[in-house]
Design a protein around this motif. Sequence first.
Motif, mmCIF file in Angstrom:
data_model
loop_
_atom_site.group_PDB
_atom_site.id
_atom_site.type_symbol
_atom_site.label_atom_id
_atom_site.label_comp_id
_atom_site.label_asym_id
_atom_site.label_seq_id
_atom_site.Cartn_x
_atom_site.Cartn_y
_atom_site.Cartn_z
ATOM 1 N N VAL A 182 30.962 53.659 31.688
ATOM 2 C CA VAL A 182 31.106 52.840 32.888
ATOM 3 C C VAL A 182 31.367 51.391 32.499
ATOM 4 O O VAL A 182 32.168 50.697 33.138
ATOM 5 C CB VAL A 182 29.859 52.947 33.789
ATOM 6 C CG1 VAL A 182 29.958 51.975 34.966
ATOM 7 C CG2 VAL A 182 29.698 54.368 34.315
ATOM 8 N N VAL A 183 30.728 50.909 31.442
ATOM 9 C CA VAL A 183 30.988 49.541 30.977
ATOM 10 C C VAL A 183 32.433 49.415 30.490
ATOM 11 O O VAL A 183 33.088 48.397 30.725
ATOM 12 C CB VAL A 183 29.981 49.142 29.877
ATOM 13 C CG1 VAL A 183 30.344 47.782 29.276
ATOM 14 C CG2 VAL A 183 28.570 49.101 30.449
ATOM 15 N N ASP A 184 32.951 50.454 29.832
ATOM 16 C CA ASP A 184 34.380 50.459 29.470
ATOM 17 C C ASP A 184 35.243 50.306 30.721
ATOM 18 O O ASP A 184 36.193 49.514 30.747
ATOM 19 C CB ASP A 184 34.750 51.762 28.770
ATOM 20 C CG ASP A 184 34.138 51.901 27.387
ATOM 21 O OD1 ASP A 184 33.686 50.876 26.830
ATOM 22 O OD2 ASP A 184 34.108 53.029 26.866
ATOM 23 N N LEU A 185 34.924 51.086 31.750
ATOM 24 C CA LEU A 185 35.671 51.029 33.000
ATOM 25 C C LEU A 185 35.564 49.662 33.658
ATOM 26 O O LEU A 185 36.555 49.103 34.152
ATOM 27 C CB LEU A 185 35.168 52.118 33.955
ATOM 28 C CG LEU A 185 35.760 52.138 35.367
ATOM 29 C CD1 LEU A 185 37.265 52.358 35.326
ATOM 30 C CD2 LEU A 185 35.077 53.208 36.216
ATOM 31 N N LEU A 186 34.347 49.105 33.662
ATOM 32 C CA LEU A 186 34.133 47.788 34.247
ATOM 33 C C LEU A 186 34.996 46.739 33.556
ATOM 34 O O LEU A 186 35.608 45.882 34.206
ATOM 35 C CB LEU A 186 32.657 47.410 34.139
ATOM 36 C CG LEU A 186 32.279 46.018 34.637
ATOM 37 C CD1 LEU A 186 32.387 45.933 36.156
ATOM 38 C CD2 LEU A 186 30.865 45.638 34.192
ATOM 39 N N THR A 187 35.054 46.790 32.230
ATOM 40 C CA THR A 187 35.848 45.823 31.477
ATOM 41 C C THR A 187 37.331 45.966 31.816
ATOM 42 O O THR A 187 38.037 44.966 32.006
ATOM 43 C CB THR A 187 35.626 46.024 29.971
ATOM 44 O OG1 THR A 187 34.235 45.864 29.679
ATOM 45 C CG2 THR A 187 36.409 44.999 29.167
ATOM 46 N N GLU A 188 37.824 47.203 31.898
ATOM 47 C CA GLU A 188 39.218 47.431 32.275
ATOM 48 C C GLU A 188 39.506 46.911 33.677
ATOM 49 O O GLU A 188 40.546 46.285 33.932
ATOM 50 C CB GLU A 188 39.549 48.925 32.204
ATOM 51 C CG GLU A 188 39.716 49.465 30.809
ATOM 52 C CD GLU A 188 40.265 50.884 30.840
ATOM 53 O OE1 GLU A 188 41.177 51.165 31.643
ATOM 54 O OE2 GLU A 188 39.757 51.724 30.072
ATOM 55 N N LEU A 189 38.592 47.194 34.606
ATOM 56 C CA LEU A 189 38.743 46.713 35.978
ATOM 57 C C LEU A 189 38.817 45.193 36.001
ATOM 58 O O LEU A 189 39.675 44.601 36.672
ATOM 59 C CB LEU A 189 37.564 47.193 36.830
ATOM 60 C CG LEU A 189 37.407 46.547 38.214
ATOM 61 C CD1 LEU A 189 38.565 46.949 39.117
ATOM 62 C CD2 LEU A 189 36.075 46.908 38.838
ATOM 63 N N GLU A 190 37.911 44.554 35.264
ATOM 64 C CA GLU A 190 37.848 43.096 35.265
ATOM 65 C C GLU A 190 39.120 42.496 34.686
ATOM 66 O O GLU A 190 39.706 41.564 35.261
ATOM 67 C CB GLU A 190 36.626 42.645 34.467
ATOM 68 C CG GLU A 190 36.340 41.169 34.585
ATOM 69 C CD GLU A 190 35.025 40.775 33.939
ATOM 70 O OE1 GLU A 190 34.889 39.593 33.557
ATOM 71 O OE2 GLU A 190 34.135 41.646 33.813
ATOM 72 N N GLU A 191 39.589 43.018 33.560
ATOM 73 C CA GLU A 191 40.808 42.501 32.947
ATOM 74 C C GLU A 191 42.009 42.684 33.872
ATOM 75 O O GLU A 191 42.835 41.773 34.024
ATOM 76 C CB GLU A 191 41.045 43.195 31.612
ATOM 77 C CG GLU A 191 40.036 42.814 30.534
ATOM 78 C CD GLU A 191 40.194 43.625 29.266
ATOM 79 O OE1 GLU A 191 40.873 44.679 29.322
ATOM 80 O OE2 GLU A 191 39.655 43.220 28.220
ATOM 81 N N GLY A 192 42.113 43.857 34.483
ATOM 82 C CA GLY A 192 43.224 44.107 35.397
ATOM 83 C C GLY A 192 43.167 43.227 36.632
ATOM 84 O O GLY A 192 44.202 42.745 37.113
ATOM 85 N N LEU A 193 41.952 42.987 37.144
ATOM 86 C CA LEU A 193 41.790 42.158 38.335
ATOM 87 C C LEU A 193 42.213 40.720 38.061
ATOM 88 O O LEU A 193 42.941 40.107 38.852
ATOM 89 C CB LEU A 193 40.332 42.214 38.788
ATOM 90 C CG LEU A 193 39.946 41.348 39.988
ATOM 91 C CD1 LEU A 193 40.749 41.736 41.227
ATOM 92 C CD2 LEU A 193 38.454 41.460 40.269
ATOM 93 N N TYR A 194 41.774 40.168 36.936
ATOM 94 C CA TYR A 194 42.116 38.774 36.624
ATOM 95 C C TYR A 194 43.611 38.622 36.371
ATOM 96 O O TYR A 194 44.218 37.621 36.767
ATOM 97 C CB TYR A 194 41.295 38.284 35.425
ATOM 98 C CG TYR A 194 39.918 37.816 35.820
ATOM 99 C CD1 TYR A 194 39.609 36.466 35.904
ATOM 100 C CD2 TYR A 194 38.918 38.730 36.147
ATOM 101 C CE1 TYR A 194 38.340 36.031 36.277
ATOM 102 C CE2 TYR A 194 37.655 38.314 36.531
ATOM 103 C CZ TYR A 194 37.369 36.973 36.601
ATOM 104 O OH TYR A 194 36.121 36.549 36.989
ATOM 105 N N GLU A 195 44.207 39.605 35.716
ATOM 106 C CA GLU A 195 45.654 39.568 35.501
ATOM 107 C C GLU A 195 46.402 39.624 36.832
ATOM 108 O O GLU A 195 47.371 38.896 37.057
ATOM 109 C CB GLU A 195 46.076 40.740 34.614
ATOM 110 C CG GLU A 195 47.565 40.855 34.366
ATOM 111 C CD GLU A 195 48.085 39.760 33.448
ATOM 112 O OE1 GLU A 195 49.313 39.489 33.497
ATOM 113 O OE2 GLU A 195 47.290 39.180 32.688
#
Length: 319
Positions: free
Chosen positions: A291-304
């Motif tokens: 889930v932390v992997d997913l959270l990091t991906e979500l965060e990076e995609g959101l900021y981009e």
Amino acid sequence: MMQLIERGLASLDEDVCDTLPELKDIDILFQDKENSSGGAPEDSVDVSSNANGGNPADQYTGFRIEKAKGTITVKYTGTSWAYGGGLDWAGAMIERKTGTTLEDYMKANIWSKIGATCTTFHPEKNRDELPPQLEMALRTRMEDGQTHISPGRVILEYPRKNDLGGIGLFGTADDYIKLLVALLQGGKGLLSERSVDALFQPRLDRSIRSAMLVGAGKQMRRILGAKDTDDVDQADHSLAGTVTLRDIPGRRRKGTVSWAGLPNLHWWIDRESGIAATLFTQLLPSMDALVVDLLTELEEGLYESVLGGEFRNSRLHKI
């Protein structure tokens, strides 16, 4: 609590025992882990009943442990940090000071103010008006390294007898994002911007941030961008949750406040970037690495997505 402070009904500096006299002369019990086989060292103590995180004693700077004639004595020598039940007592203070339940206080002063209609401590009382309740799941790792998802449960007795400030709410991601947005917008409809500043202000001395990073655990340190437990210039703690002290390239900016709920419910508020977000799952164990992997991906995609070229260019200048 910040609302009560604004109304002059409470203070961050008051003695809580004036409102909660049952805390006045409370004993703190420690259990000696020494056994007949000579397993544990003499100064080892079990503090799991003292702090919700179950942190071992060596994570508590500011305490000295002594043993004499079979009795453990813990002498307080300074200030430290531990994950505990403080918010539960804050909830009790709200009830005592307002003469109402935490459920009714929140409904009148928080949820109704932001149009959140599905958040409650007692879904059993409003089952017909609420969305279906998502069942809990549990991820287990098999001997071959593969993971398996099965039904899980949170060990809490329901229906709850008491409304607790730190645990027990049911709600939806839609409701929760309304709360985050209100705080992102300076407390709009809930608090003054000054109170939000106080809520998000880093509170720990630099010398004890390491204890917070130890107690937060490996996966929370990943979320905060902390390399290890000694990376004390990367993260702090506020009244609302952890605070990122330096930009994380590709992700959240300095000053971002975040926390997570037991079944991997994550949120963060980045006032510098104008971003608030949440990732809701209903999965145990807490701080699941995937889930932390997913959270990091979500965060990076959101900021981009939100900041685009401006964000990419800013990342080129990180040193």
